[in-house]
Scaffold this motif. Structure first.
Motif, PDB file in Angstrom:
ATOM      1  N   ARG A 193       7.197 -42.179 -19.790  1.00 33.80           N
ATOM      2  CA  ARG A 193       6.417 -42.217 -21.025  1.00 33.80           C
ATOM      3  C   ARG A 193       6.944 -41.086 -21.907  1.00 33.80           C
ATOM      4  N   LEU A 235       7.181 -33.688 -31.164  1.00 30.70           N
ATOM      5  CA  LEU A 235       7.023 -33.481 -32.600  1.00 30.70           C
ATOM      6  C   LEU A 235       5.557 -33.175 -32.906  1.00 30.70           C
ATOM      7  N   GLN A 236       5.336 -32.448 -34.032  1.00 30.72           N
ATOM      8  CA  GLN A 236       3.994 -32.040 -34.414  1.00 30.72           C
ATOM      9  C   GLN A 236       3.331 -31.203 -33.330  1.00 30.72           C
ATOM     10  N   LEU A 249      13.697 -33.969 -36.629  1.00 27.53           N
ATOM     11  CA  LEU A 249      12.700 -35.043 -36.550  1.00 27.53           C
ATOM     12  C   LEU A 249      13.267 -36.195 -35.718  1.00 27.53           C
ATOM     13  N   LYS A 293      11.444 -36.972 -32.002  1.00 27.56           N
ATOM     14  CA  LYS A 293      10.341 -37.933 -32.082  1.00 27.56           C
ATOM     15  C   LYS A 293      10.243 -38.814 -30.830  1.00 27.56           C
ATOM     16  N   ASN A 294       9.119 -39.551 -30.755  1.00 26.54           N
ATOM     17  CA  ASN A 294       8.827 -40.299 -29.532  1.00 26.54           C
ATOM     18  C   ASN A 294       9.913 -41.294 -29.162  1.00 26.54           C
ATOM     19  N   ASN A 295      10.464 -42.020 -30.159  1.00 26.86           N
ATOM     20  CA  ASN A 295      11.627 -42.828 -29.805  1.00 26.86           C
ATOM     21  C   ASN A 295      12.879 -42.218 -30.423  1.00 26.86           C
TER      22      ASN A 295
END
Lengths: 373, 298
Positions: B158, B163-164, B137, B141-143
């Motif tokens: 960007r 994730l997901q 995770l 994740k994005n950050n």
């Protein structure tokens, strides 16, 4: 110490008498209770010193375990012999569990602190537990919208979220998709919130209401980052997402974590103007609890205004204890997202238990919503 | 006399696993089977007794088969099942493609290196499986680690949403189950007689052809064992899709969880479990049977 021991013996004697007459008590009651208590509560849902203080005051050794979903608790309770003396289900779950014969009746004689409770809250929870016979309210909250004001301002050009339309209207949801919109993975609370937005009765169980809510939620599905009931706390606090349909206290915990972060993140909570679901978590004693006397002592301890005020101050959830209000810290007592104003409180709907048939339909619809098929 | 003691010894040796299977497979299976044909009710436990005694001699037996019919009628269960099979099959193939060269490398390393490499394969088991999935995770994740590194290097402007997604599910499963593929493959490759390959080369066989004609058939047992060890748990996997997968990842483990916890319908949940077991185990038993009869040697 000596006194406490005596009290334990006395309690056991009273319980066994009640056991002969009561219909719901089937478990054999031991003559004397060991000075032990097993509590099963939600995670992050008590003050740091509550248990230690109880142990010190009563001489009872507490084993404290936590869960994070009503479903997990319910499955354990229905399987029976959990070994727990005090459990904390939400009222809508408790309602059904009472019908299943999971809980024993409380003995008011052993709960002198009942007088501290707020009559209005007691009346609300009596919708789930007639006559308040099986449980007393622990904490309560609402299901509303947690959001990041800075990111929402950039996406929607508004200062605050005030309406369900801002997250449930497909056009608005589309604008939030990039910064991250999440929903709880709790079918009844999301569907009920959608029904409130649509101006329908969240507790009707009518097929056309469910269909209308499903149609709406299917439309916003492409814009939902994920459906999860706890991950949003962290993600709101770190700015990973910008809007979450979530539980009041959880969002407020995210707000506190966000404020403490190295680069602070703003988080706010809104009870939308259309209204919201109001829920209660209840202290109850399983019918087969090994230490019912100690369990009564613990529940009575929690109803002490000082004790429950400490819990509310720590976890940012409101309690149902009228006598504790004066002891709350100002930022909890005057926070409208913890204790809503009377005007907002009038628009809060109860979250009643669902019938088995509706529950299956609801969960089936939820799977269609989540998976998009 | 000798024959008899041999028989007793054999019996003693097989009795332990047989007892184990009886206690931890047959008995739980029968309990689940019983619940799957019981009626549902609101109570403790949340299903009706199968047999009710009217007197000490007369009893009533109620068997509900409608839960199985229900599974057949609603496409949800079929879709979830097929989707689980697909995810498990792709993950198994990826594990095989990654694991075979890995196992080969370990088997062909010097003994000192070999032990170290094997230790490294097993090392992750010292950390809880759940913690390792949680670690992903943080990485995905994005950050998270990957996106922040790529952003800092200016490769992307960007964050890539990892994730997901299905990608994260496959990554999680392949990562978690790879050791189960590598270890049986290693055992098979390690036993492979190197001189056979030399003989093939002496007889003018190109390396790739030698691999197909010699190595692959002789390590087939390891491939089958490793694939089953990955495939079977991957079909019922619940944790990885729940944590890393997107909302649309519909797998049978999740459906089972929902029947049990959300619908509180233990009979249907048990029927799903029984159907899953039969649909998974029967083909494998048949496969093993066929495998046992026709040795794969050209």
């Amino acid at each position: 110490m000596h006194c406490a021991k005596h009290y334990g013996l006395l309690t056991a004697a009273v319980i066994s008498l009640a056991g002969c007459g009561g219909k719901e008590e089937s478990a054999p009651v031991p003559v004397a209770e060991a000075k032990e208590l097993r509590v099963y509560n939600w995670s992050d849902y008590i003050a740091e010193d509550t248990i230690a203080n109880f142990e010190q005051q009563s001489g009872i050794k507490v084993t404290y375990d936590v869960f994070d979903s009503n479903e997990v608790l319910e499955t354990k309770l229905l399987a029976g012999r959990t070994g727990y003396d005090v459990v904390v289900p939400s009222a809508n779950f408790l309602e059904r569990q009472i019908q299943a014969g999971v809980f024993m009746q409380l003995d008011p004689a052993k709960l002198p602190n009942l007088g501290n409770m707020d009559p209005e809250i007691m009346a609300r929870v009596a919708q789930h537990d007639p006559g308040n016979a099986h449980a007393v309210p622990y904490l309560w909250g609402t299901t509303g919208i947690g959001y990041n004001p800075d990111k929402v301002k950039a996406a929607l050009r508004v200062d605050a979220i005030t309406s369900w339309a801002q997250i449930l209207d497909p056009a608005s949801a589309a604008k939030l998709a990039q910064c991250g919109l999440t929903l709880l993975d709790a079918p009844s609370e999301v569907v009920d919130s959608a029904l409130i937005f649509l101006g329908r009765d969240p507790n009707s169980e009518a097929a056309e209401d469910l269909a209308a809510a499903e149609e709406l939620l299917q439309k916003i599905r492409p814009h939902v980052r994920y459906y999860h009931s706890s991950q949003y706390i962290n993600d709101l606090a770190t700015g990973e997402i910008c809007v979450a349909l979530g539980w009041s206290g959880d969002v407020l915990q995210a707000r506190d974590r966000g404020a403490e972060a190295e680069t602070p993140v703003n988080v706010a909570y809104s009870i939308p103007s259309e209204g919201a679901i109001m829920w209660f978590d209840m202290l109850a004693i399983p019918a087969d609890a090994p230490h019912p006397g100690n369990a009564h002592a613990f529940i009575n301890f929690v109803m002490d205004p000082q004790v429950i005020a400490g819990v509310s101050n720590y976890v940012s959830y409101a309690n149902g204890n009228a006598a504790s209000v004066a002891l709350l810290s100002d930022d909890v007592r005057h926070d409208a997202s913890v204790y809503p104003t009377a005007e907002v409180a009038a628009r809060l709907h109860p979250h009643l238990a669902e019938s088995q048939e509706y529950s299956r339909e609801l969960n089936r619809a939820w799977t269609r919503i989540r998976t998009g098929q | 006399m000798r024959r008899w003691s041999l028989g007793a010894g054999r019996f003693a040796v097989t009795a332990v696993p047989a007892l184990w299977l009886l206690l931890f497979f047959a008995v739980p299976f029968l309990i689940v089977l019983k619940i799957s044909v019981s009626g549902m009710r609101l109570g403790m436990p949340p299903y009706e007794p199968l047999i009710t005694w009217a007197s000490s001699l007369v009893f009533e037996l109620r068997v509900h088969l409608d839960h199985y019919a229900f599974l057949w009628q609603d496409p949800l269960y079929r879709n979830a099942w097929l989707n689980s099979l697909q995810v498990a099959a792709v993950s198994t193939l990826l594990c095989l493609l990654l694991g075979y060269p890995l196992a080969w490398g370990i088997a062909r390393a010097t003994p000192a290196w070999r032990n170290l490499l094997l230790l490294l394969i097993m090392l992750p088991f010292w950390t809880s499986f759940l913690l390792r999935v949680y670690a992903w995770l943080g990485i995905l994740k994005n950050n998270g680690l990957i996106n922040n590194t790529l952003l800092a290097l200016g490769v992307i402007d960007r964050p890539i949403v990892m994730l997901q997604t299905d990608f994260a599910v496959y990554l999680g499963i392949v990562y978690s189950y790879l050791p189960f593929m590598v270890l049986p493959l290693y055992a098979a490759i390690e036993k492979l007689d190197q001189t056979l390959l030399e003989a093939a080369a002496d007889l003018g066989c190109r390396p790739f052809r030698a691999f197909l004609a010699v190595t692959l058939p002789l390590t087939w047992g390891g491939i089958v064992a490793g694939s089953l060890l990955v495939f079977i748990p991957a079909v019922g996997e619940f944790v990885i899709p729940a944590l890393l997968g997107g909302p649309d990842s519909l797998m049978i483990g999740r459906v089972l969880w929902e029947e049990f916890f959300n619908n509180r319908d233990w009979p249907v949940a048990s029927a799903v479990a029984i159907a899953m077991l039969l649909l998974l185990v029967l083909p494998i038993v048949v496969f093993q049977h066929v495998q046992g009869r026709t040795p794969v040697v050209r």
